[in-house]
Scaffold this motif. Structure first.
Motif, PDB file in Angstrom:
ATOM      1  N   TYR A  72       0.824  -1.209   0.000  1.00 60.04           N
ATOM      2  CA  TYR A  72       0.000   0.000   0.000  1.00 60.04           C
ATOM      3  C   TYR A  72       0.859   1.260   0.000  1.00 60.04           C
ATOM      4  N   GLY A  73       2.033   1.175   0.615  1.00 62.31           N
ATOM      5  CA  GLY A  73       2.960   2.310   0.581  1.00 62.31           C
ATOM      6  C   GLY A  73       3.421   2.593  -0.838  1.00 62.31           C
ATOM      7  N   ALA A  74       3.750   1.519  -1.578  1.00 63.48           N
ATOM      8  CA  ALA A  74       4.180   1.682  -2.972  1.00 63.48           C
ATOM      9  C   ALA A  74       3.044   2.234  -3.824  1.00 63.48           C
ATOM     10  N   LEU A  75       1.821   1.750  -3.579  1.00 62.93           N
ATOM     11  CA  LEU A  75       0.668   2.228  -4.329  1.00 62.93           C
ATOM     12  C   LEU A  75       0.394   3.704  -4.032  1.00 62.93           C
ATOM     13  N   THR A  76       0.472   4.079  -2.757  1.00 61.50           N
ATOM     14  CA  THR A  76       0.235   5.470  -2.370  1.00 61.50           C
ATOM     15  C   THR A  76       1.270   6.399  -2.989  1.00 61.50           C
ATOM     16  N   SER A  77       2.529   5.965  -3.024  1.00 59.80           N
ATOM     17  CA  SER A  77       3.594   6.782  -3.633  1.00 59.80           C
ATOM     18  C   SER A  77       3.316   7.014  -5.111  1.00 59.80           C
ATOM     19  N   GLY A 339       0.838 -11.720  -5.997  1.00 64.35           N
ATOM     20  CA  GLY A 339       1.290 -10.420  -5.536  1.00 64.35           C
ATOM     21  C   GLY A 339       0.762 -10.121  -4.145  1.00 64.35           C
ATOM     22  N   ALA A 340       1.336  -9.107  -3.526  1.00 66.60           N
ATOM     23  CA  ALA A 340       0.984  -8.790  -2.140  1.00 66.60           C
ATOM     24  C   ALA A 340      -0.482  -8.417  -1.978  1.00 66.60           C
ATOM     25  N   LEU A 341      -1.115  -7.910  -3.032  1.00 67.55           N
ATOM     26  CA  LEU A 341      -2.511  -7.486  -2.936  1.00 67.55           C
ATOM     27  C   LEU A 341      -3.409  -8.267  -3.892  1.00 67.55           C
ATOM     28  N   LEU A 342      -3.026  -9.498  -4.197  1.00 66.14           N
ATOM     29  CA  LEU A 342      -3.841 -10.341  -5.065  1.00 66.14           C
ATOM     30  C   LEU A 342      -5.204 -10.571  -4.416  1.00 66.14           C
ATOM     31  N   GLY A 343      -6.271 -10.232  -5.155  1.00 64.49           N
ATOM     32  CA  GLY A 343      -7.614 -10.433  -4.637  1.00 64.49           C
ATOM     33  C   GLY A 343      -8.068  -9.378  -3.651  1.00 64.49           C
ATOM     34  N   ASP A 344      -7.257  -8.337  -3.430  1.00 62.96           N
ATOM     35  CA  ASP A 344      -7.591  -7.296  -2.460  1.00 62.96           C
ATOM     36  C   ASP A 344      -8.685  -6.394  -3.027  1.00 62.96           C
ATOM     37  N   SER A 345      -9.790  -6.260  -2.297  1.00 63.23           N
ATOM     38  CA  SER A 345     -10.940  -5.484  -2.797  1.00 63.23           C
ATOM     39  C   SER A 345     -10.635  -3.995  -2.874  1.00 63.23           C
ATOM     40  N   THR A 346      -9.830  -3.499  -1.943  1.00 65.83           N
ATOM     41  CA  THR A 346      -9.483  -2.072  -1.957  1.00 65.83           C
ATOM     42  C   THR A 346      -8.694  -1.723  -3.213  1.00 65.83           C
ATOM     43  N   LEU A 347      -7.724  -2.566  -3.548  1.00 67.11           N
ATOM     44  CA  LEU A 347      -6.927  -2.341  -4.757  1.00 67.11           C
ATOM     45  C   LEU A 347      -7.822  -2.388  -5.994  1.00 67.11           C
TER      46      LEU A 347
END
Length: 503
Positions: A72-77, A339-347
């Protein structure tokens, strides 16, 4: 990610079982008269068997939480970088920028806020200069007398006390330059064939910034009184004039104090400096001697180069966001890892929202404008989601259809404005990313607390088992000793005892 964590838990549990089996063998050995029990290994194995599974599970949760937070840090950046890139596109700044060009040299024009398209004929008659005066020649080390030297520039003045320590030309120049209340004049010594000259130069250009020097209380005069000079600003910005206090030792004006004089579209303009900022709205001119005596054409037009750069940068940073999202939600069939956010609904929510804005247009019906009108389209592979830029089409759109570009990036419901609002909603305090991070941090705190309790339990269990198996080890050692004594006394299956042999 979960597959890896489950594997680590299973491996930890299996290893604990093996350690218990190995340690248990020491009990069997001890009870059959062999070497004594390995209490330390047995206790460690039993405690590990009790805690290994839970410890591995907590460690796995901790690793997953930290990995997700980093993701999430990488996504926010990436989102923040995109938002910074679209700021000037969303507020209209970039599309209202203009470039200023001159047909000749010496104007160095710059267009800024408030500039409007147009063309102007500019003639520079003179540029602004600062006054420079050179005194008559004196001996470089000759004492000139003592007294007070008053120097004024542009209405500000200072007094220099001239005494036996500084009454040479060099001493006077040094005193002028070091004075804390210097009104804006520099002093140098120039030595020529006739002797040394004191050269004074005003630090600021403009007709009003003339230099005056007066002397008073002069004693033992050997030239100090001759340093007086009175300057007069020229009328209407013309060159300054001067009068020396001693015509036999007259000053010389090597450069006059004067304003810049120019005409813009036939209108007279004047400036005390060569940075002319108030003649044309939103435009600055930086004059030099190359412009004198020529009439040039000054053109103010939209800065399509800056606009092209801004839009291209926006598209590239959007691609960075998409690439980041794709990496975090990917699945590798070979390694069977996600990946770290595979299947993550927020992403998924963020991805769909941004894609909807980028794929949509601005306006209604046939007046709708989209990125495709600027030569920016989605890559052929729909799963990729990145943008491809046709630089030639983008340049053409900026030059021939600026209204369409302005519509696409208007400040109300334009592409940049929509993206800016969407990203702000995602990244704000209390937004969906912040909520997800808060939940992860809360879980990490819970994991830490559980790990602490598990460590306390392991310590307690170690003490308990240490006491129990140390006692058991002692008991088995005593039993083995008694068994050996009885065998020696009564005999065994392979030998006669001491009583049987009367020994």
């Amino acid at each position: 990610m979960s597959t890896i964590n489950n594997t680590s838990v299973n491996q930890a549990t299996s290893s604990a079982r093996n350690q218990v089996q190995q340690a248990a063998q020491s009990i069997i050995s001890g009870s059959t008269g062999n070497s004594s029990m390995d209490v330390a290994s047995l206790v460690s194995a039993l405690v590990n068997a009790k805690t290994a599974g839970q410890s591995a599970a907590l460690q796995a949760r901790q690793t997953t939480d930290n990995t997700t937070l980093s993701a999430y840090g990488a996504l926010t950046s990436a989102l923040s970088a995109l938002q910074a890139a679209i700021k000037n596109l969303s507020d209209g700044t970039t599309l209202s920028t203009f470039a200023a060009t001159a047909s000749g040299k010496g104007l160095d024009p710059k267009a800024g806020v408030g500039a409007v398209p147009g063309s102007y004929a500019v003639e520079v008659k003179q540029i602004a200069t600062s006054q420079s005066l050179a005194s008559a020649a004196f001996g470089a080390t000759t004492p000139l007398g003592t007294g007070t030297l008053s120097i004024a520039v542009g209405g500000k003045s200072m007094d220099i006390a001239v005494d036996s320590k500084n009454n040479t030309l060099g001493g006077i120049a040094d005193a002028i330059n070091k004075a804390s209340n210097n009104p804006g004049v520099t002093a140098t010594i120039v030595t020529g064939t006739g002797g040394a000259h004191l050269v004074l130069r005003a630090a600021t250009t403009g007709a009003a910034n003339t230099i005056d020097v007066t002397t008073s209380n002069v004693q033992n005069d050997a030239g100090l009184a001759a340093l007086g000079v009175k300057s007069t600003p020229g009328a209407d910005g013309a060159a300054s004039t001067f009068v020396s206090s001693d015509s036999t030792k007259a000053w010389r004006q090597s450069e006059a104090a004067q304003d810049a004089l120019l005409t813009i579209g036939g209108i007279d303009a004047r400036s005390a400096t060569n940075a002319v900022t108030d003649a044309i709205s939103g435009v600055s001119l930086n004059l030099s001697r190359d412009a004198i005596g020529t009439t040039q054409t000054l053109t103010i037009a939209p800065d399509t180069t800056a606009q092209n750069t801004a839009i291209t940068n926006f598209a590239n940073l959007y691609n960075t966001v998409v690439t980041t999202v794709n990496k975090l939600s990917s699945y590798d069939k070979t390694s069977k890892t996600g990946g770290a956010l595979l299947g993550d609904s927020t992403l998924q929510t963020i991805k769909n929202s941004l894609a909807s804005i980028i794929g949509g247009g601005v306006g209604k019906g046939t007046s709708t404008v989209s990125l495709a009108h600027l030569g920016i389209t989605l890559k052929g592979d729909p799963a990729d989601g990145t943008l491809v830029i046709d630089s030639a089409k983008l340049s053409s759109a900026l030059s021939t259809a600026p209204a369409r570009v302005a519509q696409l990036f208007n400040t109300t419901d334009g592409l940049g404005a929509k993206l800016n609002r969407s990203i702000t909603e995602f990244t704000r305090t209390g937004g969906i990313i912040d909520a997800r991070n808060s939940a992860l941090n809360a879980d990490l705190k819970s994991v830490t607390a559980q790990q602490s309790k598990l460590a306390d339990y392991a310590t307690q269990l170690t003490k308990q088992y240490q006491s129990q198996f140390t006692a058991l080890n002692t008991l088995m050692a005593t039993m083995n000793n008694n068994s050996a004594y009885l065998t020696a006394l009564f005999g065994g299956s392979k030998s006669a005892g001491a009583l049987a042999t009367n020994k």
